[in-house]
Enzyme design. Structure first.
Site, PDB file in Angstrom:
ATOM      1  N   HIS A 106     -10.566   6.432  -9.071  1.00 51.31           N
ATOM      2  CA  HIS A 106     -12.015   6.639  -9.051  1.00 51.31           C
ATOM      3  C   HIS A 106     -12.498   7.070  -7.666  1.00 51.31           C
ATOM      4  O   HIS A 106     -11.772   6.971  -6.683  1.00 51.31           O
ATOM      5  CB  HIS A 106     -12.726   5.358  -9.486  1.00 51.31           C
ATOM      6  CG  HIS A 106     -12.276   4.874 -10.828  1.00 51.31           C
ATOM      7  ND1 HIS A 106     -11.604   3.686 -11.010  1.00 51.31           N
ATOM      8  CD2 HIS A 106     -12.393   5.438 -12.063  1.00 51.31           C
ATOM      9  CE1 HIS A 106     -11.327   3.522 -12.291  1.00 51.31           C
ATOM     10  NE2 HIS A 106     -11.795   4.565 -12.945  1.00 51.31           N
ATOM     11  N   LYS A 166      -9.592  -0.637  -3.893  1.00 53.46           N
ATOM     12  CA  LYS A 166      -9.562  -1.523  -2.736  1.00 53.46           C
ATOM     13  C   LYS A 166     -10.745  -1.205  -1.826  1.00 53.46           C
ATOM     14  O   LYS A 166     -11.075  -0.041  -1.650  1.00 53.46           O
ATOM     15  CB  LYS A 166      -8.248  -1.324  -1.958  1.00 53.46           C
ATOM     16  CG  LYS A 166      -6.996  -1.778  -2.691  1.00 53.46           C
ATOM     17  CD  LYS A 166      -5.731  -1.562  -1.853  1.00 53.46           C
ATOM     18  CE  LYS A 166      -5.436  -0.090  -1.651  1.00 53.46           C
ATOM     19  NZ  LYS A 166      -4.202   0.153  -0.887  1.00 53.46           N
ATOM     20  N   ASP A 172      -0.106   5.232   0.873  1.00 54.59           N
ATOM     21  CA  ASP A 172      -0.356   6.159   1.982  1.00 54.59           C
ATOM     22  C   ASP A 172      -0.584   5.398   3.287  1.00 54.59           C
ATOM     23  O   ASP A 172      -1.485   4.558   3.382  1.00 54.59           O
ATOM     24  CB  ASP A 172      -1.566   7.038   1.674  1.00 54.59           C
ATOM     25  CG  ASP A 172      -1.364   7.898   0.434  1.00 54.59           C
ATOM     26  OD1 ASP A 172      -0.203   8.072   0.032  1.00 54.59           O
ATOM     27  OD2 ASP A 172      -2.366   8.388  -0.123  1.00 54.59           O
ATOM     28  N   ASP A 195       0.866  -1.172   0.000  1.00 56.00           N
ATOM     29  CA  ASP A 195       0.000   0.000   0.000  1.00 56.00           C
ATOM     30  C   ASP A 195       0.912   1.235   0.000  1.00 56.00           C
ATOM     31  O   ASP A 195       2.094   1.136   0.342  1.00 56.00           O
ATOM     32  CB  ASP A 195      -0.884  -0.051   1.250  1.00 56.00           C
ATOM     33  CG  ASP A 195      -1.652   1.225   1.461  1.00 56.00           C
ATOM     34  OD1 ASP A 195      -2.313   1.692   0.514  1.00 56.00           O
ATOM     35  OD2 ASP A 195      -1.572   1.786   2.578  1.00 56.00           O
ATOM     36  N   CYS A 209     -11.420  -1.714  -9.419  1.00 53.36           N
ATOM     37  CA  CYS A 209     -10.022  -1.529  -9.020  1.00 53.36           C
ATOM     38  C   CYS A 209      -9.844  -0.890  -7.647  1.00 53.36           C
ATOM     39  O   CYS A 209      -8.745  -0.948  -7.077  1.00 53.36           O
ATOM     40  CB  CYS A 209      -9.273  -0.722 -10.078  1.00 53.36           C
ATOM     41  SG  CYS A 209      -9.979   0.900 -10.467  1.00 53.36           S
ATOM     42  N   ASP A 219      -1.972  -0.956   5.824  1.00 54.08           N
ATOM     43  CA  ASP A 219      -2.049  -0.373   7.169  1.00 54.08           C
ATOM     44  C   ASP A 219      -3.469  -0.263   7.715  1.00 54.08           C
ATOM     45  O   ASP A 219      -3.655   0.225   8.831  1.00 54.08           O
ATOM     46  CB  ASP A 219      -1.404   1.025   7.176  1.00 54.08           C
ATOM     47  CG  ASP A 219      -2.237   2.061   6.435  1.00 54.08           C
ATOM     48  OD1 ASP A 219      -2.483   3.142   6.989  1.00 54.08           O
ATOM     49  OD2 ASP A 219      -2.659   1.779   5.298  1.00 54.08           O
TER      50      ASP A 219
END
Length: 269
Positions: free
Chosen positions: A208, A218, A124, A122, A216, A243
């Site tokens: 999006h 998550k 951020d 991931d 797409c 996280d």
């Protein structure tokens, strides 16, 4: 194992495995609803088709006895009969599939089957400091590596891992930044990492909005499937590190072993 468990749960004479075609790899030929196959279309023209038969079945021995001695089409003849009798359950798997229908795909298959080490990260909150709620890293000036991250990615690189970043960036859809802004941030990030011998092999971002019906964002598995398709990765052998709970769910949806970092255990730990 999951296919067998699903077959036992449905308690039907036959189960077919289905790929939901979330990366539009081919044309759909199956319609499945609530785990039951309701249509098989060999011509792949039906409007409600929502998956692809990928060729793995569980059949009761009684069904094998029904097969004729002469030549027949398993899909066109036999599956159609099972669907009419409501005896075919449909197991959906997000694992990408490939058919070796051309000579050129043999080398692709060899690469896919190699013992490659793959880790998804991931961004951020895992690589860089996560901005506050409803805020975004909208420029390179907003980006700050978390402690130990550069060393962690360098260690992964030195130990032969391919590293791919999977990230939601709805700030683009919300107009907070542009796709070009995002590209600049990601390029600067990878450039800084490379200076320390830490290599990112690819970055996959969903741009999006929160309420988008895309495949797409998550916790959906679309970005993992896209990365796997483009780089011939076996998701079963990969690891994902994020996280938050959404990352955990995304990894589970993609069938990937997933770990979460926290304030006490960062990426380097």
């Amino acid at each position: 194992r999951k296919l067998q468990e699903f077959h036992a749960e449905k308690n039907m004479p036959a189960t077919i495995s289905i790929y939901p075609n979330i990366d539009k790899y081919t044309k759909n030929n199956i319609f499945v609803e609530d785990g039951i196959v309701k249509e098989y279309d060999a011509e792949r023209k039906g409007e409600r088709l929502n998956g692809v038969d990928i060729g793995f079945f569980v059949l009761s021995k009684d069904l094998v006895q029904e097969m004729t001695d002469g030549n027949f089409s398993f899909q066109r003849d036999f599956l159609t009969k099972l669907i009419e009798r409501k005896e075919l359950s449909g197991f959906i798997t997000n694992y990408p599939y490939a058919s070796i229908g051309k000579v050129g795909r043999i080398s692709d298959t060899e690469r896919y089957l190699k013992d490659r080490k793959v880790v998804f990260l991931d961004r951020d909150g895992t690589i860089n400091v996560r901005p506050g709620k409803a805020n975004y890293v909208a420029s390179w000036g907003d980006f700050k590596f978390l402690p130990g991250v550069i060393d962690a990615i360098r260690l992964l690189t030195e130990n032969g891992y391919e590293i791919y970043v999977i990230t939601n960036q709805s700030g683009v859809a919300r107009g907070v930044m542009t796709e070009d802004d995002l590209a600049v941030i990601n390029k600067n990030m990878t450039d800084e990492l490379r200076k320390s011998g830490a290599v990112i092999n690819g970055i996959y971002a969903c741009i999006h909005g929160w309420d988008s019906a895309c495949d797409c964002r998550k916790p959906k598995a679309g970005l993992f499937v896209k990365a796997a398709r483009e780089n011939l990765l076996n998701l079963a052998n990969a690891v994902f590190i994020g996280d938050d709970e959404r990352d955990l769910q995304a990894g589970q949806n993609a069938g990937i072993t997933t770990y979460l970092i926290d304030d006490k255990n960062g990426l380097l730990d």
